[in-house]
Design a protein around this motif. Structure first.
Motif, PDB file in Angstrom:
ATOM      1  N   VAL A 154       0.825  -1.222   0.000  1.00  0.00           N
ATOM      2  CA  VAL A 154       0.000   0.000   0.000  1.00  0.00           C
ATOM      3  C   VAL A 154       0.855   1.267   0.000  1.00  0.00           C
ATOM      4  CG1 VAL A 154      -1.961  -1.130   1.094  1.00  0.00           C
ATOM      5  CG2 VAL A 154      -0.210  -0.082   2.531  1.00  0.00           C
ATOM      6  N   LEU A 155       2.127   1.135  -0.368  1.00  0.00           N
ATOM      7  CA  LEU A 155       3.045   2.272  -0.512  1.00  0.00           C
ATOM      8  C   LEU A 155       3.063   3.177   0.719  1.00  0.00           C
ATOM      9  CD1 LEU A 155       2.473   3.330  -4.245  1.00  0.00           C
ATOM     10  CD2 LEU A 155       4.471   2.195  -3.257  1.00  0.00           C
ATOM     11  N   PRO A 156       3.436   2.654   1.870  1.00  0.00           N
ATOM     12  CA  PRO A 156       3.529   3.510   3.058  1.00  0.00           C
ATOM     13  C   PRO A 156       4.721   4.454   2.942  1.00  0.00           C
ATOM     14  CG  PRO A 156       4.490   1.393   3.543  1.00  0.00           C
ATOM     15  CD  PRO A 156       3.915   1.284   2.154  1.00  0.00           C
ATOM     16  N   LYS A 157       4.651   5.540   3.686  1.00  0.00           N
ATOM     17  CA  LYS A 157       5.798   6.440   3.764  1.00  0.00           C
ATOM     18  C   LYS A 157       6.773   5.977   4.839  1.00  0.00           C
ATOM     19  CE  LYS A 157       2.879  10.287   2.333  1.00  0.00           C
ATOM     20  NZ  LYS A 157       2.196  11.539   2.766  1.00  0.00           N
ATOM     21  N   LEU A 158       6.219   5.338   5.878  1.00  0.00           N
ATOM     22  CA  LEU A 158       7.050   4.905   6.991  1.00  0.00           C
ATOM     23  C   LEU A 158       6.485   3.621   7.576  1.00  0.00           C
ATOM     24  CD1 LEU A 158       8.605   7.078   9.758  1.00  0.00           C
ATOM     25  CD2 LEU A 158       7.278   5.089  10.433  1.00  0.00           C
ATOM     26  N   ILE A 159       7.370   2.689   7.881  1.00  0.00           N
ATOM     27  CA  ILE A 159       6.999   1.439   8.540  1.00  0.00           C
ATOM     28  C   ILE A 159       7.652   1.402   9.919  1.00  0.00           C
ATOM     29  CG2 ILE A 159       7.390  -1.063   8.572  1.00  0.00           C
ATOM     30  CD1 ILE A 159       7.041  -1.078   5.565  1.00  0.00           C
ATOM     31  N   ILE A 160       6.855   1.095  10.926  1.00  0.00           N
ATOM     32  CA  ILE A 160       7.404   0.810  12.255  1.00  0.00           C
ATOM     33  C   ILE A 160       7.358  -0.696  12.442  1.00  0.00           C
ATOM     34  CG2 ILE A 160       7.094   1.091  14.737  1.00  0.00           C
ATOM     35  CD1 ILE A 160       5.940   3.823  14.240  1.00  0.00           C
ATOM     36  N   ALA A 161       8.531  -1.304  12.482  1.00  0.00           N
ATOM     37  CA  ALA A 161       8.656  -2.757  12.608  1.00  0.00           C
ATOM     38  C   ALA A 161       9.060  -3.076  14.035  1.00  0.00           C
ATOM     39  CB  ALA A 161       9.694  -3.284  11.618  1.00  0.00           C
ATOM     40  N   ASP A 162       8.155  -3.707  14.767  1.00  0.00           N
ATOM     41  CA  ASP A 162       8.334  -3.930  16.202  1.00  0.00           C
ATOM     42  C   ASP A 162       8.777  -5.359  16.468  1.00  0.00           C
ATOM     43  OD1 ASP A 162       8.293  -3.676  18.929  1.00  0.00           O
ATOM     44  OD2 ASP A 162       6.120  -3.544  19.119  1.00  0.00           O
ATOM     45  N   GLU A 163      10.063  -5.524  16.792  1.00  0.00           N
ATOM     46  CA  GLU A 163      10.618  -6.829  17.195  1.00  0.00           C
ATOM     47  C   GLU A 163      10.341  -7.906  16.146  1.00  0.00           C
ATOM     48  OE1 GLU A 163      12.572  -6.994  19.581  1.00  0.00           O
ATOM     49  OE2 GLU A 163      11.967  -5.847  21.324  1.00  0.00           O
ATOM     50  N   MET A 164      10.699  -7.642  14.890  1.00  0.00           N
ATOM     51  CA  MET A 164      10.425  -8.607  13.824  1.00  0.00           C
ATOM     52  C   MET A 164      11.215  -9.893  13.971  1.00  0.00           C
ATOM     53  SD  MET A 164       9.714  -6.539  10.324  1.00  0.00           S
ATOM     54  CE  MET A 164       9.064  -8.051   9.622  1.00  0.00           C
ATOM     55  N   SER A 165      12.338  -9.847  14.691  1.00  0.00           N
ATOM     56  CA  SER A 165      13.161 -11.048  14.837  1.00  0.00           C
ATOM     57  C   SER A 165      12.778 -11.874  16.054  1.00  0.00           C
ATOM     58  CB  SER A 165      14.639 -10.654  14.937  1.00  0.00           C
ATOM     59  OG  SER A 165      14.878  -9.930  16.136  1.00  0.00           O
ATOM     60  N   LEU A 166      11.766 -11.439  16.791  1.00  0.00           N
ATOM     61  CA  LEU A 166      11.408 -12.102  18.035  1.00  0.00           C
ATOM     62  C   LEU A 166      11.073 -13.577  17.816  1.00  0.00           C
ATOM     63  CD1 LEU A 166      10.978 -11.321  21.055  1.00  0.00           C
ATOM     64  CD2 LEU A 166       8.541 -11.159  20.526  1.00  0.00           C
ATOM     65  N   GLY A 167      11.752 -14.460  18.541  1.00  0.00           N
ATOM     66  CA  GLY A 167      11.474 -15.880  18.474  1.00  0.00           C
ATOM     67  C   GLY A 167      12.067 -16.600  17.281  1.00  0.00           C
ATOM     68  N   VAL A 191      11.371   2.611  11.075  1.00  0.00           N
ATOM     69  CA  VAL A 191      11.725   2.668  12.490  1.00  0.00           C
ATOM     70  C   VAL A 191      11.727   1.226  12.983  1.00  0.00           C
ATOM     71  CG1 VAL A 191      11.081   3.449  14.794  1.00  0.00           C
ATOM     72  CG2 VAL A 191      10.777   4.972  12.827  1.00  0.00           C
ATOM     73  N   LEU A 192      12.867   0.768  13.434  1.00  0.00           N
ATOM     74  CA  LEU A 192      13.076  -0.641  13.736  1.00  0.00           C
ATOM     75  C   LEU A 192      13.321  -0.829  15.220  1.00  0.00           C
ATOM     76  CD1 LEU A 192      13.689  -3.563  12.693  1.00  0.00           C
ATOM     77  CD2 LEU A 192      16.048  -2.807  12.404  1.00  0.00           C
ATOM     78  N   SER A 193      12.366  -1.453  15.909  1.00  0.00           N
ATOM     79  CA  SER A 193      12.534  -1.812  17.308  1.00  0.00           C
ATOM     80  C   SER A 193      13.110  -3.220  17.361  1.00  0.00           C
ATOM     81  CB  SER A 193      11.170  -1.752  18.023  1.00  0.00           C
ATOM     82  OG  SER A 193      11.251  -2.319  19.305  1.00  0.00           O
ATOM     83  N   GLU A 194      14.254  -3.390  18.002  1.00  0.00           N
ATOM     84  CA  GLU A 194      14.977  -4.641  17.786  1.00  0.00           C
ATOM     85  C   GLU A 194      15.873  -4.996  18.968  1.00  0.00           C
ATOM     86  OE1 GLU A 194      15.883  -7.937  16.552  1.00  0.00           O
ATOM     87  OE2 GLU A 194      14.648  -6.840  15.107  1.00  0.00           O
ATOM     88  N   GLN A 195      16.072  -6.322  19.177  1.00  0.00           N
ATOM     89  CA  GLN A 195      16.991  -6.815  20.196  1.00  0.00           C
ATOM     90  C   GLN A 195      18.305  -7.314  19.615  1.00  0.00           C
ATOM     91  OE1 GLN A 195      15.638  -9.131  23.609  1.00  0.00           O
ATOM     92  NE2 GLN A 195      13.531  -8.794  22.966  1.00  0.00           N
ATOM     93  N   PHE A 196      18.336  -7.624  18.313  1.00  0.00           N
ATOM     94  CA  PHE A 196      19.592  -8.038  17.687  1.00  0.00           C
ATOM     95  C   PHE A 196      20.396  -6.778  17.365  1.00  0.00           C
ATOM     96  CE2 PHE A 196      17.437 -12.027  17.397  1.00  0.00           C
ATOM     97  CZ  PHE A 196      18.456 -12.978  17.432  1.00  0.00           C
ATOM     98  N   VAL A 197      21.158  -6.356  18.342  1.00  0.00           N
ATOM     99  CA  VAL A 197      21.750  -5.021  18.357  1.00  0.00           C
ATOM    100  C   VAL A 197      22.676  -4.778  17.181  1.00  0.00           C
ATOM    101  CG1 VAL A 197      23.281  -3.505  19.669  1.00  0.00           C
ATOM    102  CG2 VAL A 197      21.534  -4.859  20.855  1.00  0.00           C
ATOM    103  N   HIS A 198      23.662  -5.629  16.996  1.00  0.00           N
ATOM    104  CA  HIS A 198      24.667  -5.371  15.970  1.00  0.00           C
ATOM    105  C   HIS A 198      24.067  -5.418  14.568  1.00  0.00           C
ATOM    106  CE1 HIS A 198      27.210  -6.366  19.454  1.00  0.00           C
ATOM    107  NE2 HIS A 198      28.108  -5.589  18.880  1.00  0.00           N
ATOM    108  N   ARG A 199      23.146  -6.333  14.345  1.00  0.00           N
ATOM    109  CA  ARG A 199      22.537  -6.412  13.003  1.00  0.00           C
ATOM    110  C   ARG A 199      21.663  -5.192  12.752  1.00  0.00           C
ATOM    111  NH1 ARG A 199      21.923  -6.076   8.669  1.00  0.00           N
ATOM    112  NH2 ARG A 199      21.512  -7.593   7.014  1.00  0.00           N
ATOM    113  N   ALA A 200      20.958  -4.736  13.775  1.00  0.00           N
ATOM    114  CA  ALA A 200      20.138  -3.539  13.624  1.00  0.00           C
ATOM    115  C   ALA A 200      21.001  -2.323  13.327  1.00  0.00           C
ATOM    116  CB  ALA A 200      19.305  -3.312  14.874  1.00  0.00           C
ATOM    117  N   LEU A 201      22.116  -2.201  14.012  1.00  0.00           N
ATOM    118  CA  LEU A 201      23.001  -1.063  13.794  1.00  0.00           C
ATOM    119  C   LEU A 201      23.613  -1.082  12.399  1.00  0.00           C
ATOM    120  CD1 LEU A 201      24.792  -0.877  17.254  1.00  0.00           C
ATOM    121  CD2 LEU A 201      23.154   0.770  16.313  1.00  0.00           C
TER     122      LEU A 201
END
Length: 244
Positions: A154-167, A191-201
Protein backbone atom coordinates in the motif's frame (compact mmCIF):
# COMPACT_ATOMS: atom_id res chain seq x y z
CA UNK A 1 18.88 18.99 5.73
CA UNK A 2 15.35 17.86 4.99
CA UNK A 3 12.62 18.09 7.57
CA UNK A 4 12.14 14.85 9.54
CA UNK A 5 9.26 12.71 8.35
CA UNK A 6 8.72 11.65 11.98
CA UNK A 7 9.38 13.78 15.05
CA UNK A 8 8.79 12.64 18.62
CA UNK A 9 8.99 15.40 21.23
CA UNK A 10 9.19 14.82 25.00
CA UNK A 11 6.89 11.80 24.85
CA UNK A 12 5.48 10.47 28.12
CA UNK A 13 3.36 7.32 28.31
CA UNK A 14 1.67 5.81 31.36
CA UNK A 15 -0.26 2.63 31.98
CA UNK A 16 -2.48 3.53 34.90
CA UNK A 17 -0.21 4.70 37.69
CA UNK A 18 2.90 3.19 36.09
CA UNK A 19 4.91 5.42 33.73
CA UNK A 20 6.54 3.62 30.80
CA UNK A 21 8.17 6.45 28.81
CA UNK A 22 9.76 9.62 30.16
CA UNK A 23 10.39 12.53 27.79
CA UNK A 24 11.45 10.41 24.81
CA UNK A 25 12.52 12.39 21.73
CA UNK A 26 13.65 11.33 18.26
CA UNK A 27 13.78 12.62 14.67
CA UNK A 28 13.66 10.35 11.62
CA UNK A 29 14.77 11.65 8.23
CA UNK A 30 12.87 10.59 5.07
CA UNK A 31 14.27 7.41 3.56
CA UNK A 32 16.38 6.56 6.60
CA UNK A 33 16.34 3.78 9.19
CA UNK A 34 16.14 4.49 12.92
CA UNK A 35 17.05 1.60 15.24
CA UNK A 36 15.33 1.71 18.63
CA UNK A 37 17.31 -0.53 20.97
CA UNK A 38 17.01 -1.56 24.58
CA UNK A 39 16.65 -4.46 26.94
CA UNK A 40 13.30 -6.15 27.55
CA UNK A 41 10.99 -3.70 29.27
CA UNK A 42 12.97 -0.64 28.18
CA UNK A 43 9.97 0.83 26.36
CA UNK A 44 10.67 -0.09 22.72
CA UNK A 45 7.25 -1.55 21.97
CA UNK A 46 5.49 1.14 23.98
CA UNK A 47 7.16 3.78 21.81
CA UNK A 48 6.20 1.92 18.63
CA UNK A 49 2.60 1.47 19.68
CA UNK A 50 2.24 5.06 20.87
CA UNK A 51 3.57 6.58 17.66
CA UNK A 52 1.25 4.23 15.73
CA UNK A 53 -1.81 5.40 17.65
CA UNK A 54 -2.45 2.23 19.62
CA UNK A 55 -1.47 3.68 22.99
CA UNK A 56 -2.37 7.26 24.01
CA UNK A 57 0.48 9.45 25.26
CA UNK A 58 0.20 11.25 28.58
CA UNK A 59 2.51 14.05 27.45
CA UNK A 60 4.58 15.31 24.54
CA UNK A 61 3.85 15.48 20.81
CA UNK A 62 4.25 13.28 17.74
CA UNK A 63 4.47 14.74 14.23
CA UNK A 64 4.36 12.68 11.03
CA UNK A 65 4.84 14.05 7.53
CA UNK A 66 3.81 17.52 8.62
CA UNK A 67 0.77 16.38 10.64
CA UNK A 68 0.36 16.48 14.40
CA UNK A 69 -0.74 12.91 15.08
CA UNK A 70 -0.53 13.08 18.88
CA UNK A 71 -3.31 10.91 20.30
CA UNK A 72 -4.89 10.31 16.88
CA UNK A 73 -6.50 6.88 16.34
CA UNK A 74 -4.45 4.22 14.58
CA UNK A 75 -6.66 4.04 11.48
CA UNK A 76 -6.24 7.76 10.81
CA UNK A 77 -2.48 7.56 11.26
CA UNK A 78 -2.34 4.60 8.89
CA UNK A 79 -4.20 6.57 6.21
CA UNK A 80 -1.47 9.20 6.38
CA UNK A 81 1.06 6.55 5.35
CA UNK A 82 2.44 5.18 8.63
CA UNK A 83 2.19 1.39 8.90
CA UNK A 84 2.83 -0.59 12.08
CA UNK A 85 4.00 -4.21 11.99
CA UNK A 86 3.47 -5.62 15.49
CA UNK A 87 5.23 -8.39 17.36
CA UNK A 88 3.83 -11.71 16.22
CA UNK A 89 4.07 -11.16 12.47
CA UNK A 90 0.86 -9.22 11.70
CA UNK A 91 -0.49 -11.75 9.17
CA UNK A 92 -3.55 -13.98 8.88
CA UNK A 93 -2.10 -17.50 9.31
CA UNK A 94 -5.28 -19.27 8.18
CA UNK A 95 -5.34 -17.47 4.82
CA UNK A 96 -3.15 -18.12 1.82
CA UNK A 97 -0.31 -15.80 0.92
CA UNK A 98 -2.26 -14.25 -1.93
CA UNK A 99 -5.35 -13.76 0.25
CA UNK A 100 -3.19 -12.04 2.87
CA UNK A 101 -2.02 -9.63 0.19
CA UNK A 102 -5.56 -9.12 -1.08
CA UNK A 103 -6.66 -8.24 2.45
CA UNK A 104 -3.83 -5.73 2.71
CA UNK A 105 -4.93 -3.83 -0.41
CA UNK A 106 -8.68 -4.15 0.11
CA UNK A 107 -9.03 -0.44 0.96
CA UNK A 108 -7.26 0.65 -2.23
CA UNK A 109 -9.21 1.63 -5.33
CA UNK A 110 -10.09 -1.45 -7.36
CA UNK A 111 -7.81 -0.67 -10.35
CA UNK A 112 -4.87 -0.21 -7.96
CA UNK A 113 -5.18 -3.51 -6.12
CA UNK A 114 -3.57 -5.91 -8.61
CA UNK A 115 -0.59 -3.59 -9.28
CA UNK A 116 -0.12 -3.23 -5.51
CA UNK A 117 0.03 -7.00 -5.06
CA UNK A 118 2.41 -7.31 -8.02
CA UNK A 119 4.64 -4.65 -6.46
CA UNK A 120 4.84 -6.60 -3.20
CA UNK A 121 5.67 -9.87 -4.95
CA UNK A 122 8.29 -8.18 -7.13
CA UNK A 123 9.99 -6.97 -3.94
CA UNK A 124 9.77 -10.41 -2.28
CA UNK A 125 9.82 -12.94 -5.15
CA UNK A 126 9.77 -16.01 -2.88
CA UNK A 127 6.18 -15.13 -2.01
CA UNK A 128 5.24 -15.52 -5.66
CA UNK A 129 6.01 -19.24 -5.45
CA UNK A 130 4.02 -19.51 -2.22
CA UNK A 131 0.82 -17.79 -3.40
CA UNK A 132 -1.48 -20.72 -2.68
CA UNK A 133 0.26 -21.78 0.54
CA UNK A 134 -1.31 -20.93 3.88
CA UNK A 135 0.56 -18.17 5.64
CA UNK A 136 0.72 -20.21 8.83
CA UNK A 137 2.72 -22.92 7.08
CA UNK A 138 5.48 -20.54 5.98
CA UNK A 139 8.77 -20.45 7.85
CA UNK A 140 9.17 -17.75 10.49
CA UNK A 141 11.33 -15.65 8.18
CA UNK A 142 8.86 -16.02 5.32
CA UNK A 143 6.01 -14.97 7.59
CA UNK A 144 7.89 -11.78 8.47
CA UNK A 145 8.58 -11.28 4.77
CA UNK A 146 4.84 -11.55 4.15
CA UNK A 147 4.16 -9.01 6.91
CA UNK A 148 6.53 -6.59 5.19
CA UNK A 149 5.00 -7.34 1.79
CA UNK A 150 1.54 -6.57 3.15
CA UNK A 151 2.84 -3.24 4.42
CA UNK A 152 4.77 -2.28 1.30
CA UNK A 153 1.87 -3.15 -1.04
CA UNK A 154 0.00 0.00 0.00
CA UNK A 155 3.04 2.27 -0.51
CA UNK A 156 3.53 3.51 3.06
CA UNK A 157 5.80 6.44 3.76
CA UNK A 158 7.05 4.90 6.99
CA UNK A 159 7.00 1.44 8.54
CA UNK A 160 7.40 0.81 12.25
CA UNK A 161 8.66 -2.76 12.61
CA UNK A 162 8.33 -3.93 16.20
CA UNK A 163 10.62 -6.83 17.19
CA UNK A 164 10.42 -8.61 13.82
CA UNK A 165 13.16 -11.05 14.84
CA UNK A 166 11.41 -12.10 18.04
CA UNK A 167 11.47 -15.88 18.47
CA UNK A 168 13.44 -16.53 15.27
CA UNK A 169 16.63 -18.52 14.94
CA UNK A 170 19.70 -16.38 14.17
CA UNK A 171 20.01 -17.70 10.60
CA UNK A 172 16.36 -16.75 9.96
CA UNK A 173 16.93 -13.29 11.45
CA UNK A 174 19.37 -12.56 8.63
CA UNK A 175 16.64 -13.23 6.06
CA UNK A 176 14.35 -10.82 7.90
CA UNK A 177 16.99 -8.09 7.82
CA UNK A 178 17.54 -8.67 4.11
CA UNK A 179 13.80 -8.12 3.66
CA UNK A 180 14.02 -4.88 5.64
CA UNK A 181 16.91 -3.73 3.44
CA UNK A 182 14.83 -4.45 0.33
CA UNK A 183 12.01 -2.40 1.85
CA UNK A 184 14.38 0.48 2.49
CA UNK A 185 15.69 0.28 -1.08
CA UNK A 186 12.09 0.69 -2.23
CA UNK A 187 12.13 4.15 -0.61
CA UNK A 188 10.30 3.40 2.64
CA UNK A 189 11.46 5.01 5.88
CA UNK A 190 11.82 2.47 8.70
CA UNK A 191 11.73 2.67 12.49
CA UNK A 192 13.08 -0.64 13.74
CA UNK A 193 12.53 -1.81 17.31
CA UNK A 194 14.98 -4.64 17.79
CA UNK A 195 16.99 -6.82 20.20
CA UNK A 196 19.59 -8.04 17.69
CA UNK A 197 21.75 -5.02 18.36
CA UNK A 198 24.67 -5.37 15.97
CA UNK A 199 22.54 -6.41 13.00
CA UNK A 200 20.14 -3.54 13.62
CA UNK A 201 23.00 -1.06 13.79
CA UNK A 202 24.43 -2.35 10.51
CA UNK A 203 21.13 -1.49 8.80
CA UNK A 204 20.34 1.77 10.60
CA UNK A 205 21.41 5.33 9.95
CA UNK A 206 20.58 6.58 13.44
CA UNK A 207 19.97 4.94 16.78
CA UNK A 208 18.11 5.57 20.01
CA UNK A 209 18.85 3.39 23.05
CA UNK A 210 16.13 3.26 25.67
CA UNK A 211 16.87 2.47 29.29
CA UNK A 212 13.92 2.12 31.65
CA UNK A 213 11.73 4.32 29.46
CA UNK A 214 14.27 7.09 28.93
CA UNK A 215 16.66 7.88 26.11
CA UNK A 216 20.02 6.72 27.39
CA UNK A 217 21.91 7.42 24.18
CA UNK A 218 21.08 8.78 20.72
CA UNK A 219 23.22 9.43 17.66
CA UNK A 220 24.49 8.02 14.39
CA UNK A 221 24.38 4.22 14.27
CA UNK A 222 28.00 4.22 13.12
CA UNK A 223 28.98 5.93 16.38
CA UNK A 224 27.32 3.35 18.64
CA UNK A 225 30.53 1.46 19.34
CA UNK A 226 31.17 -1.37 21.77
CA UNK A 227 31.60 1.02 24.68
CA UNK A 228 28.12 2.48 24.09
CA UNK A 229 26.59 -0.96 23.60
CA UNK A 230 28.20 -2.38 26.75
CA UNK A 231 27.23 0.65 28.83
CA UNK A 232 23.59 0.88 27.84
CA UNK A 233 22.69 -2.63 26.71
CA UNK A 234 25.02 -5.02 28.46
CA UNK A 235 23.76 -8.54 27.78
CA UNK A 236 20.51 -7.38 26.14
CA UNK A 237 21.30 -8.85 22.74
CA UNK A 238 20.07 -12.46 22.43
CA UNK A 239 22.69 -15.06 21.68
CA UNK A 240 20.16 -17.63 20.49
CA UNK A 241 16.51 -17.90 19.63
CA UNK A 242 13.97 -20.61 19.16
CA UNK A 243 13.71 -22.05 15.66
CA UNK A 244 10.60 -20.83 13.88
Amino acid sequence: MSEPILRVEDLDVSYGTSQALFGVAADVAPGSVLAVLGANGAGKSTLARTVSGLVPPSGGRVFFDGHDITGKPAHRIRKLGLTYIPEGRGIFPGLTVIDNLKMAVAQEKRPERAPAIDRAIDLFPVLGSRKSQSAGSLSGGEQQMLALARAVAVLPKLIIADEMSLGLAPQVVEAVFQSLEATRQAGVTIVLSEQFVHRALSLADTCVILTRGRVGWAGLASEAGEEVIDRYLGDAEPTSASVS
